[in-house]
Design an enzyme around this catalytic site. Structure first.
Site, PDB file in Angstrom:
ATOM      1  N   ASP A  13       0.879  -1.167   0.000  1.00  0.00           N
ATOM      2  CA  ASP A  13       0.000   0.000   0.000  1.00  0.00           C
ATOM      3  C   ASP A  13       0.919   1.220   0.000  1.00  0.00           C
ATOM      4  O   ASP A  13       1.617   1.468   0.985  1.00  0.00           O
ATOM      5  CB  ASP A  13      -0.877  -0.035   1.259  1.00  0.00           C
ATOM      6  CG  ASP A  13      -1.724   1.220   1.451  1.00  0.00           C
ATOM      7  OD1 ASP A  13      -1.529   2.188   0.686  1.00  0.00           O
ATOM      8  OD2 ASP A  13      -2.556   1.231   2.376  1.00  0.00           O
ATOM      9  N   GLN A  96       3.053   4.699   2.227  1.00  0.00           N
ATOM     10  CA  GLN A  96       2.792   4.118   3.562  1.00  0.00           C
ATOM     11  C   GLN A  96       3.605   2.870   3.910  1.00  0.00           C
ATOM     12  O   GLN A  96       4.262   2.821   4.946  1.00  0.00           O
ATOM     13  CB  GLN A  96       1.304   3.783   3.686  1.00  0.00           C
ATOM     14  CG  GLN A  96       0.948   3.099   5.011  1.00  0.00           C
ATOM     15  CD  GLN A  96      -0.484   2.592   5.032  1.00  0.00           C
ATOM     16  OE1 GLN A  96      -1.397   3.361   5.257  1.00  0.00           O
ATOM     17  NE2 GLN A  96      -0.668   1.299   4.792  1.00  0.00           N
ATOM     18  N   TYR A 230       1.485   1.216  14.769  1.00  0.00           N
ATOM     19  CA  TYR A 230       0.399   0.974  13.821  1.00  0.00           C
ATOM     20  C   TYR A 230       0.708   1.646  12.490  1.00  0.00           C
ATOM     21  O   TYR A 230       0.926   2.840  12.419  1.00  0.00           O
ATOM     22  CB  TYR A 230      -0.938   1.485  14.363  1.00  0.00           C
ATOM     23  CG  TYR A 230      -2.037   1.144  13.396  1.00  0.00           C
ATOM     24  CD1 TYR A 230      -2.417  -0.180  13.229  1.00  0.00           C
ATOM     25  CD2 TYR A 230      -2.632   2.106  12.611  1.00  0.00           C
ATOM     26  CE1 TYR A 230      -3.382  -0.529  12.303  1.00  0.00           C
ATOM     27  CE2 TYR A 230      -3.608   1.760  11.682  1.00  0.00           C
ATOM     28  CZ  TYR A 230      -3.972   0.440  11.543  1.00  0.00           C
ATOM     29  OH  TYR A 230      -4.912   0.082  10.622  1.00  0.00           O
ATOM     30  N   LYS A 233      -3.078  -2.514   8.059  1.00  0.00           N
ATOM     31  CA  LYS A 233      -3.160  -3.964   8.188  1.00  0.00           C
ATOM     32  C   LYS A 233      -2.294  -4.585   7.082  1.00  0.00           C
ATOM     33  O   LYS A 233      -1.917  -3.921   6.126  1.00  0.00           O
ATOM     34  CB  LYS A 233      -4.629  -4.391   8.092  1.00  0.00           C
ATOM     35  CG  LYS A 233      -5.063  -5.480   9.041  1.00  0.00           C
ATOM     36  CD  LYS A 233      -4.584  -5.352  10.455  1.00  0.00           C
ATOM     37  CE  LYS A 233      -5.034  -6.504  11.326  1.00  0.00           C
ATOM     38  NZ  LYS A 233      -4.475  -6.413  12.682  1.00  0.00           N
ATOM     39  N   ASP A 234      -1.996  -5.855   7.247  1.00  0.00           N
ATOM     40  CA  ASP A 234      -1.006  -6.496   6.369  1.00  0.00           C
ATOM     41  C   ASP A 234      -1.557  -6.785   4.972  1.00  0.00           C
ATOM     42  O   ASP A 234      -0.828  -6.797   4.006  1.00  0.00           O
ATOM     43  CB  ASP A 234      -0.548  -7.804   7.019  1.00  0.00           C
ATOM     44  CG  ASP A 234      -0.555  -7.666   8.520  1.00  0.00           C
ATOM     45  OD1 ASP A 234       0.176  -6.810   9.006  1.00  0.00           O
ATOM     46  OD2 ASP A 234      -1.332  -8.364   9.195  1.00  0.00           O
ATOM     47  N   GLN A 243      -5.778 -28.751  -9.107  1.00  0.00           N
ATOM     48  CA  GLN A 243      -6.122 -29.831 -10.055  1.00  0.00           C
ATOM     49  C   GLN A 243      -5.068 -30.942 -10.120  1.00  0.00           C
ATOM     50  O   GLN A 243      -3.952 -30.783  -9.689  1.00  0.00           O
ATOM     51  CB  GLN A 243      -6.335 -29.257 -11.475  1.00  0.00           C
ATOM     52  CG  GLN A 243      -7.381 -28.178 -11.582  1.00  0.00           C
ATOM     53  CD  GLN A 243      -8.822 -28.619 -11.438  1.00  0.00           C
ATOM     54  OE1 GLN A 243      -9.665 -27.835 -11.101  1.00  0.00           O
ATOM     55  NE2 GLN A 243      -9.110 -29.890 -11.683  1.00  0.00           N
TER      56      GLN A 243
HETATM   57  C1  F6R Z   1      -7.117  -0.108   7.901  1.00  0.00           C
HETATM   58  C2  F6R Z   1      -7.011   1.191   7.266  1.00  0.00           C
HETATM   59  C3  F6R Z   1      -8.016   2.241   7.556  1.00  0.00           C
HETATM   60  C4  F6R Z   1      -7.431   3.334   8.432  1.00  0.00           C
HETATM   61  C5  F6R Z   1      -8.460   4.422   8.780  1.00  0.00           C
HETATM   62  C6  F6R Z   1      -7.844   5.580   9.555  1.00  0.00           C
HETATM   63  O1  F6R Z   1      -6.071  -0.940   7.502  1.00  0.00           O
HETATM   64  O2  F6R Z   1      -6.096   1.440   6.508  1.00  0.00           O
HETATM   65  O3  F6R Z   1      -9.171   1.695   8.132  1.00  0.00           O
HETATM   66  O4  F6R Z   1      -6.900   2.798   9.613  1.00  0.00           O
HETATM   67  O5  F6R Z   1      -9.022   4.946   7.593  1.00  0.00           O
HETATM   68  O6  F6R Z   1      -6.790   6.083   8.828  1.00  0.00           O
HETATM   69  P1  F6R Z   1      -5.949   7.362   9.261  1.00  0.00           P
HETATM   70  O7  F6R Z   1      -5.465   7.107  10.646  1.00  0.00           O
HETATM   71  O8  F6R Z   1      -4.847   7.391   8.242  1.00  0.00           O
HETATM   72  O9  F6R Z   1      -6.881   8.545   9.167  1.00  0.00           O
HETATM   73 MG    MG Z   2      -3.956   2.450   3.018  1.00  0.00          MG
HETATM   74 MG    MG Z   3      -4.818  -2.222   2.318  1.00  0.00          MG
END
Ligand code: F6R
Ligand code: MG
Ligand code: MG
Length: 385
Positions: A13, A96, A230, A233-234, A243
């Protein structure tokens, strides 16, 4: 002797449009340009660039084996190109997942997720690549177990003599960085004792027991554990071969007909159903989700990627999607409460500890209840649930 081909998926990402919603076409164009040049030079045989939600997915074939510095370097270069576009367009969270300024030979540990298989191409080589957003690698535990160990899912385990001997599961402990190989069906209950904790024990690879053929691989990178904070997510990827003595494509897909609960969704902090969707729905909306997965079907032909077939683009998965919506609604009604919100162990790598930290000094001594077990570290999130 058939030649060995490696199928590599490397994803990251590096920024997205309108929040963490979807990648921008210009990012895909920038990565495609980098990979097209590499194909021209002969570094890779073939490639396909796609996305799910805010993650760019590089699907590449080559002859260089897994963990190859040139291939990982190429992916890094492609993500840098997409991150540059993100910065130019002021997309959200530009760059990111690129946790490091510099590339050091392998993208593992630098932010991107990696799933690679080196294979002797069979006379026909059907493969499915899975790409998920807003969840973690352990989300594959339940479906992979069902595909390779559950005869109620996979008829071939009972019927096909080539599969009847079972499969070997390599289970990876993300906290200790070590893995264990276990046999199914003999050690089914022990396998489940581990993989029922998907935040820690992840099915990383699956092998056919009769000849050791590798049938599946999952990206096990956990972004927040890598960064120590944080990040996001991964959003894992997986490759499953199908097959002819392996589960049929339909048996592989069958495991996704149940939208099981996975960790991720909003702020990487909530359980929600994993919804199988076609490529055109591979974007997250409601509460930044619900978590989604696409399945692309391929035939590999001397390293060339023939396809893809958009495998969840079928009415046969409509009821799964409907059930996922009902579950999403049900879970959402819990708002900030567990078990919709993740437990304290998992919340440690979110921004919640910063909020709880402020409350620490507000607690005053109260009449003590004489428990035998002391429950400490509750506020820092380190306690047992
Ligand atoms: C989950 C994700 C989103 C953000 C959320 C807050 O993996 O990417 O749910 O955590 O949109 O994002 P920020 O903190 O960047 O405003
Ligand atoms: Mg993102
Ligand atoms: Mg993502």
């Amino acid at each position: 002797m058939p030649e060995k081909i490696t199928l590599s998926i490397i994803k990251a990402d590096v920024g997205s449009l309108a929040g963490h919603h979807i990648v921008h076409p210009d990012q895909l164009a920038a990565t495609t340009k980098v990979l097209a040049e590499a194909k021209q030079k002969g570094l890779i045989i073939d490639f396909y660039v796609t996305h799910v939600g805010d993650d760019i997915q590089l699907i590449m074939t080559h002859r260089k084996g897994v963990d190859n510095p040139d291939i990982h370097g190429l992916a890094w270069e492609a993500f840098q190109a997409a991150a540059k576009v993100s910065r130019e367009l002021k997309l959200y969270a530009a760059g990111q997942d690129l946790l490091s300024e510099t590339f050091s030979g392998n993208v593992r540990g630098l932010g991107p997720g990696v799933a690679e298989i080196e294979m002797e191409e069979r006379p026909s080589e059907p493969v499915i690549t899975f790409h998920a957003d807003k969840t973690e690698p352990g989300a594959f535990n339940l479906p992979l177990f069902r595909i390779f160990a559950d005869p109620f899912n996979t008829a071939g385990l009972v019927i096909d003599p080539k599969m009847h001997g079972g499969f070997i599961f390599e289970v990876y402990d993300v906290y200790e960085g070590r893995s264990v190989k276990m046999n199914a069906p003999e050690e089914m209950y022990d396998i489940l004792a581990l993989i029922g904790t998907p935040g820690r024990y992840i099915i990383r690879r699956v092998y056919r027991k009769s000849d050791g053929l590798q049938a599946a691989v999952v990206s096990v990178e956990r972004l927040n554990l890598l960064a120590g904070r944080y990040v996001g997510k991964d959003d894992p990827v997986a490759i499953v071969r199908a097959q002819h003595g392996l589960p049929a494509v339909g048996e592989v897909l069958e495991a996704f007909a149940f939208p099981h609960l996975v960790a991720g969704w909003m702020r990487g902090s909530h359980f929600g159903p994993l919804m199988p969707v076609p490529q055109r729905s591979a974007k997250v909306t409601r509460f930044d989700g619900p978590p989604r997965i696409i399945a692309l079907g391929w035939n590999i032909n001397k390293g060339r990627l023939i396809g893809p077939a958009d495998l969840f683009d079928d009415v046969a998965f409509d009821e799964t999607r409907r059930l996922a919506q009902l579950i999403a609604e049900y879970m959402r009604r819990h708002g900030p409460f567990m078990p919709h919100r993740l437990g304290p162990e998992e919340m440690e790598y979110t921004t919640l500890p910063q909020v709880l930290e402020k409350l620490k000094n507000r607690f005053e001594k109260s009449e003590e209840v004489k428990y035998k077990v002391k429950h400490t570290e509750m506020l820092s999130g380190g306690g047992e649930g």
